[in-house]
Write a protein that holds these residues in place. Structure first.
Motif, PDB file in Angstrom:
ATOM      1  N   GLY A 221       0.647  -1.141  -0.150  1.00 57.97           N
ATOM      2  CA  GLY A 221       0.029  -0.015   0.051  1.00 57.97           C
ATOM      3  C   GLY A 221       0.757   1.132  -0.003  1.00 57.97           C
ATOM      4  O   GLY A 221       2.125   1.090   0.148  1.00 57.97           O
ATOM      5  N   PRO A 222       0.125   2.375  -0.228  1.00 63.38           N
ATOM      6  CA  PRO A 222       0.976   3.642  -0.440  1.00 63.38           C
ATOM      7  C   PRO A 222       1.245   4.098   0.890  1.00 63.38           C
ATOM      8  O   PRO A 222       1.090   3.541   2.159  1.00 63.38           O
ATOM      9  CB  PRO A 222      -0.139   4.514  -0.937  1.00 63.38           C
ATOM     10  CG  PRO A 222      -1.342   3.922  -0.458  1.00 63.38           C
ATOM     11  CD  PRO A 222      -1.228   2.639  -0.516  1.00 63.38           C
ATOM     12  N   PRO A 223       2.509   5.097   1.054  1.00 62.05           N
ATOM     13  CA  PRO A 223       3.027   5.391   2.433  1.00 62.05           C
ATOM     14  C   PRO A 223       1.566   6.025   3.165  1.00 62.05           C
ATOM     15  O   PRO A 223       0.886   6.936   2.462  1.00 62.05           O
ATOM     16  CB  PRO A 223       4.013   6.395   2.035  1.00 62.05           C
ATOM     17  CG  PRO A 223       4.290   6.160   0.633  1.00 62.05           C
ATOM     18  CD  PRO A 223       3.088   5.572  -0.251  1.00 62.05           C
ATOM     19  N   GLY A 224       1.816   5.874   4.502  1.00 64.71           N
ATOM     20  CA  GLY A 224       0.958   6.212   5.395  1.00 64.71           C
ATOM     21  C   GLY A 224      -0.571   5.734   5.416  1.00 64.71           C
ATOM     22  O   GLY A 224      -1.522   6.099   6.239  1.00 64.71           O
ATOM     23  N   SER A 225      -0.550   4.511   4.829  1.00 70.05           N
ATOM     24  CA  SER A 225      -1.768   3.896   4.866  1.00 70.05           C
ATOM     25  C   SER A 225      -2.087   2.884   6.025  1.00 70.05           C
ATOM     26  O   SER A 225      -3.226   2.293   6.325  1.00 70.05           O
ATOM     27  CB  SER A 225      -1.998   2.765   3.638  1.00 70.05           C
ATOM     28  OG  SER A 225      -1.059   2.030   3.576  1.00 70.05           O
ATOM     29  N   GLY A 226      -1.005   2.667   6.896  1.00 67.83           N
ATOM     30  CA  GLY A 226      -1.240   1.999   8.198  1.00 67.83           C
ATOM     31  C   GLY A 226      -0.638   0.701   8.264  1.00 67.83           C
ATOM     32  O   GLY A 226      -0.965  -0.240   8.921  1.00 67.83           O
ATOM     33  N   LYS A 227       0.362   0.305   7.405  1.00 67.63           N
ATOM     34  CA  LYS A 227       0.952  -0.953   7.269  1.00 67.63           C
ATOM     35  C   LYS A 227       1.733  -1.295   8.379  1.00 67.63           C
ATOM     36  O   LYS A 227       1.285  -2.463   9.201  1.00 67.63           O
ATOM     37  CB  LYS A 227       1.795  -1.050   6.021  1.00 67.63           C
ATOM     38  CG  LYS A 227       1.228  -0.774   4.478  1.00 67.63           C
ATOM     39  CD  LYS A 227       2.012  -1.075   3.502  1.00 67.63           C
ATOM     40  CE  LYS A 227       3.203  -0.143   3.352  1.00 67.63           C
ATOM     41  NZ  LYS A 227       2.691   1.291   3.042  1.00 67.63           N
TER      42      LYS A 227
END
Length: 511
Positions: A221-227
């Motif tokens: 997922g993109p940066p900041g998505s909560g991974k």
């Protein structure tokens, strides 16, 4: 005069008995240590001499020879300071041999005679129990850890003078005690919880499935998505540690020096997150005398690899053996050691170098070749060992501003524990413990498909270009989904849900 003091040394995560033989005879004043000592053991002579003198004992001005038997095994670390000092006191006539017979001693000496903590006290206590010794003397900071082994008396000693007085019978020490149930109660609390996570219901569902079946997970997922936020909460939903698991985990962390001071046991699942610059030796372990690496420190817990494509390729490739076998074998000229490494791997990555390939609100600046090269850093054999590929989209404002608490980790953990109990009963006597460890014969036995399920899976294989390895992974994940629903048969809905977790196997996504 000759003295023989019982002690122990570490080899891998196990300990073995060492006889510290001290001989004092007339001759030029020397202090020689033999028995394959490393630099830290050779330097013991200076610490021992100062500790004896500063504890108001007379240091013999004679020829002193210390032998650490067995002499064909490399000895390392400062834990032989205390048995060496007591051996000198016995050989010089300050103590009788009968007073120290049956005891094991370990500890590092400070120059003033204080006893500093050592590594591997729990493993040494287990070896002491097997040898049925009279008592084990350990540094005070290691007493609770060693006292977990309740079949051997463990005595906490603070300095050389106190040790001498106890062995001489002029001071009484009570064996250290530890309440294991209380240790679990106090230290089995996690600082994070799934109730903190807003939105991402699909990702949380996938993590629940992964934890229930022991499946490895990759979050995309993109940066900041909560991974990272999601993955750090993964240990909180894994089943609680059993006493056997806690002891094995504690032994590894004690030997590595990562166990908290005066902690008896590790009561929570380990979570290790090495930086992407880690070396292969740092990841799987190594050294002249091999030490456990990150995969062993994650034993019975979670190994999190953030920014997976940024790891050195050869570092990622060494993960194959622990992921397949649940242990790491390190061979050296002097010895070959195995460390346990039964962990759940969770990894996270961006979908492309800039990170916004799948983000509808941000434009991706990467070319198709750049994206393909970025994804190509993860080899097929490694990807083959990851069962769940989860897309984690960027959060929307509505989800971010929602003040409603999500489901807590305790509720999720209860469902997962029930599913794991079903698997343990199913695989009893099979040599495996969870669905992720099933082989081809297990798949035939426990993952039979009805006609609708077969048709659905066939359509998915042809439409998305899924490989044979993806076929097996889908069956394993579907088996876990059925276990969470307490269902014996695999329904088409379980197959459909398992298929959606194979994102990186889809030829459409890769193109």
């Amino acid at each position: 005069m000759l003295a023989n003091i019982g002690s122990a040394a570490l080899l891998g995560i196990d300990a073995y008995a060492v006889e510290t033989e001290v001989d004092i005879c007339p001759g030029l004043p020397t202090f020689q240590t033999v028995g394959l000592p490393d630099a830290a053991v050779k330097e013991s002579k200076d610490r021992v001499k100062s500790a004896i003198t500063n504890s108001q004992f007379s240091f013999p001005i004679q020829r002193i020879t210390v032998n650490l038997a067995p002499a064909d095994t490399k000895k390392e670390g400062p834990s032989f300071d205390l048995p060496m000092a007591i051996g000198i006191l016995v050989a010089s006539g300050n103590l009788s041999a009968a007073q120290v017979e049956g005891f094991w001693l370990v500890g590092e000496l400070a120059l003033d005679g204080k006893i500093r903590p050592i590594r591997g006290a729990l493993s040494i206590a287990l070896a002491a129990r097997d040898h049925k010794i009279k008592g084990l003397l350990v540094p005070a900071e290691n007493a609770k850890e060693a006292a977990v082994v309740q079949d051997v008396p463990v005595y906490a000693v603070k300095n050389l003078r106190e040790t001498f007085e106890f062995l001489n019978g002029t001071k009484t020490l009570k064996p250290a005690q530890v309440d294991i149930e209380e240790e679990f109660r106090q230290h089995s609390i996690y600082k994070v919880d799934f109730s903190d996570v807003k939105g991402q219901e699909n990702a949380k569902r996938a993590l629940e499935i992964g934890a229930a079946g022991g499946h490895n997970i990759l979050l995309v997922g993109p940066p900041g998505s909560g991974k990272s936020m999601l993955t750090k909460r993964l240990p909180t939903i894994l089943p609680s540690l059993s006493l056997e698991e806690a002891i094995q985990t504690t032994r590894i962390h004690s030997i590595a020096g990562t166990l908290a001071k005066r902690r008896a046991l590790m009561a929570t699942r380990a979570f290790r997150s090495p930086h992407h610059t880690v070396s292969d030796a740092g990841l799987i372990g190594g050294g002249t005398i091999p030490k456990p690496g990150e995969v062993s420190l994650a034993h019975n817990g979670v190994l999190f690899l953030d920014e997976l494509p940024e790891f050195n390729k050869n570092v990622l490739e060494v993960l194959r053996q622990p992921l397949e076998d649940g242990q790491v074998t390190i061979s050296r000229v002097q010895s070959t050691l195995s460390f346990p490494a039964q962990f759940m791997m969770a990894a996270a990555m961006n979908p492309c170098p800039c990170g916004y390939y799948t983000d509808p609100s941000r434009e991706c600046t990467c070319s198709p070749s750049q994206i393909q090269k970025y994804l190509g850093r993860i080899s097929g054999p490694l990807l083959d060992r990851i069962d769940l590929h989860i897309e984690v989209p960027a959060l929307k404002w509505k989800e971010l501003s929602d003040t409603t608490l999500s489901e807590p980790s305790s509720a999720i953990r209860e469902r997962i524990s029930q599913a794991r109990a079903l698997q343990q009963k199913r695989f009893e006597g099979e040599g495996i413990h969870c669905n992720a460890q099933m082989n081809t014969s297990h798949l035939r036995k426990y993952c039979g498909l009805d006609e609708p399920s077969q048709t659905l899976l066939k359509t998915a294989m042809e439409r998305f270009g899924l490989s044979a390895r993806a076929y097996d992974r889908i069956l394993k994940v579907a088996r876990t989904i059925a276990d969470l629903d307490h269902e014996e048969n695999l329904k088409p809905s379980y197959i459909a849900e398992a298929i959606q977790y194979r994102n990186l196997d889809r030829s459409v996504w890769r193109s």
